[in-house]
Design a protein around this motif. Sequence first.
Motif, PDB file in Angstrom:
ATOM      1  N   PHE A 138      71.677 -33.284  30.342  1.00 40.82           N
ATOM      2  CA  PHE A 138      72.881 -32.730  29.702  1.00 40.82           C
ATOM      3  C   PHE A 138      73.279 -31.401  30.365  1.00 40.82           C
ATOM      4  N   TYR A 139      72.317 -30.495  30.526  1.00 39.78           N
ATOM      5  CA  TYR A 139      72.595 -29.185  31.133  1.00 39.78           C
ATOM      6  C   TYR A 139      73.073 -29.335  32.580  1.00 39.78           C
ATOM      7  N   GLU A 140      72.484 -30.291  33.298  1.00 36.14           N
ATOM      8  CA  GLU A 140      72.878 -30.547  34.694  1.00 36.14           C
ATOM      9  C   GLU A 140      74.346 -30.996  34.767  1.00 36.14           C
ATOM     10  N   THR A 178      58.756 -35.184  25.584  1.00 38.10           N
ATOM     11  CA  THR A 178      59.238 -35.376  26.965  1.00 38.10           C
ATOM     12  C   THR A 178      60.620 -36.023  27.024  1.00 38.10           C
ATOM     13  N   GLN A 179      60.853 -37.075  26.176  1.00 41.42           N
ATOM     14  CA  GLN A 179      62.160 -37.769  26.192  1.00 41.42           C
ATOM     15  C   GLN A 179      63.283 -36.799  25.837  1.00 41.42           C
ATOM     16  N   HIS A 180      63.022 -35.977  24.805  1.00 40.29           N
ATOM     17  CA  HIS A 180      64.009 -35.001  24.330  1.00 40.29           C
ATOM     18  C   HIS A 180      64.331 -33.985  25.433  1.00 40.29           C
ATOM     19  N   GLU A 181      63.278 -33.473  26.090  1.00 44.52           N
ATOM     20  CA  GLU A 181      63.466 -32.439  27.125  1.00 44.52           C
ATOM     21  C   GLU A 181      64.174 -32.994  28.361  1.00 44.52           C
ATOM     22  N   LYS A 182      63.825 -34.237  28.747  1.00 49.85           N
ATOM     23  CA  LYS A 182      64.478 -34.860  29.910  1.00 49.85           C
ATOM     24  C   LYS A 182      65.978 -35.051  29.654  1.00 49.85           C
ATOM     25  N   ALA A 183      66.307 -35.511  28.435  1.00 47.50           N
ATOM     26  CA  ALA A 183      67.722 -35.723  28.089  1.00 47.50           C
ATOM     27  C   ALA A 183      68.476 -34.393  28.084  1.00 47.50           C
ATOM     28  N   VAL A 203      81.648 -33.431  28.189  1.00 44.65           N
ATOM     29  CA  VAL A 203      80.338 -33.980  28.568  1.00 44.65           C
ATOM     30  C   VAL A 203      79.635 -34.450  27.301  1.00 44.65           C
ATOM     31  N   GLU A 204      79.264 -35.734  27.265  1.00 46.43           N
ATOM     32  CA  GLU A 204      78.523 -36.276  26.113  1.00 46.43           C
ATOM     33  C   GLU A 204      77.273 -36.982  26.612  1.00 46.43           C
ATOM     34  N   VAL A 205      76.123 -36.567  26.101  1.00 51.89           N
ATOM     35  CA  VAL A 205      74.842 -37.174  26.485  1.00 51.89           C
ATOM     36  C   VAL A 205      74.043 -37.423  25.198  1.00 51.89           C
ATOM     37  N   THR A 206      73.513 -38.633  25.039  1.00 54.57           N
ATOM     38  CA  THR A 206      72.694 -38.928  23.855  1.00 54.57           C
ATOM     39  C   THR A 206      71.331 -38.277  24.026  1.00 54.57           C
ATOM     40  N   ILE A 207      70.971 -37.458  23.043  1.00 55.77           N
ATOM     41  CA  ILE A 207      69.676 -36.757  23.128  1.00 55.77           C
ATOM     42  C   ILE A 207      68.765 -37.267  22.017  1.00 55.77           C
TER      43      ILE A 207
END
Length: 385
Positions: A185-187, A176-181, A163-167
């Motif tokens: 990622f956790y989902e 907010t942007q950081h927390e949403k990403a 799993v790779e997600v840009t944070i």
Amino acid sequence: MKLLHKDIEKDNAGQVTLMPEEAEDMWHTYNLLQIGDSLMASTIRKVQTESSTGSVGSSRVRTTLCVCVDTIDFDSQACQLRVKGTNIQENQYVKMGAYHTIELELNRKFTLAKKIWDSVVLDRIEQACDPTQKADVAAVVMQEGLANLVLVTPAMTLLRAKVEVTIPRKRKGSCTQHEKALERFYEAVMQAILRHINFDVVKCILVASPGFVKDQFIAYLYREAVRQDCKILLENRPKFMLVHSSSGHKYSLKEILCDPAVTARLSDTKAAGEVRALEDFYKMLKQEPDRAFYGLAHVEKASEALAIDILLISDKLFRHQDVATRSRYVRLVDNVRDNGGTVRIFSSLHVSGEQLTQLSGVAAILRFPIADLSEPEDDSSSDDE
């Protein structure tokens, strides 16, 4: 793997009929096959037919072929096994001596015949057919934005999901942007766990990361499990174990399995046993180098002196195509067992197996110290002078 039929003569020639039931069984089959064996299995062949009018058509037919193995190709990620060879039994669709590639399939039986079934191959069949030896450990190795979901089976380490997600970074005055990403990622990691882990078989799920990523993820996982009423996660809560790792990459798995808390929890699993044996070898090499040997020639000398307590050997060596070299390794294993020693055959698809391969693939912990074996050669050279 299911053993359907076994017919081995006193001279160790014979055949076995097996049925692979899961992807890992293909790895066991790959280790059983050698060039020159004969393999009988169901396969699909493209056949050209000519009608009475002279028009030529082609169709795919399922037939059973017996081939003399020439090339073996194994894909460790997809767990697919293809065997190419020449046809050695008369067939209505395929001429004698014609080449054909058989792709072995799950839940379809095959018969393997060998001129010599040695102890290592027979042990491999026993291990593959033992229902208790299944994927008993899963690990989620993660860092911010990257997670690797790995299944550690007795025979191999399988990367099941990445799993790779840009944070984005935290901004001054707004996160907010950081927390949403992070939530996204956790989902994604949570969905990968639900999709790839069979909770009926897995005894322990290791969640490892540097810093507090693992703690934040587990808090999110339990919160979401309660909110979505995900019973499977709530019932298996005690199986999750938090461990520190230096990164979220797959190679961190070795340091996780070395952690004393993890080894205590996984004391009965084969992968943890391999890691522990390799650690003991390195400790012995550091403290008493005369009781830790590696390299085939040195280990064979120690075996002749009945000095080997634990033999560590990579399964890669038993896939050697030269019969004489392979039988040398088999003889070594048999000698150590006959003299009351323990033999640990490492899987080359485990992190510990990769490390052992760098040490020539064979090493031994001795019962008593033996002086450096290179000394007699020096004496003989000085005598010549």
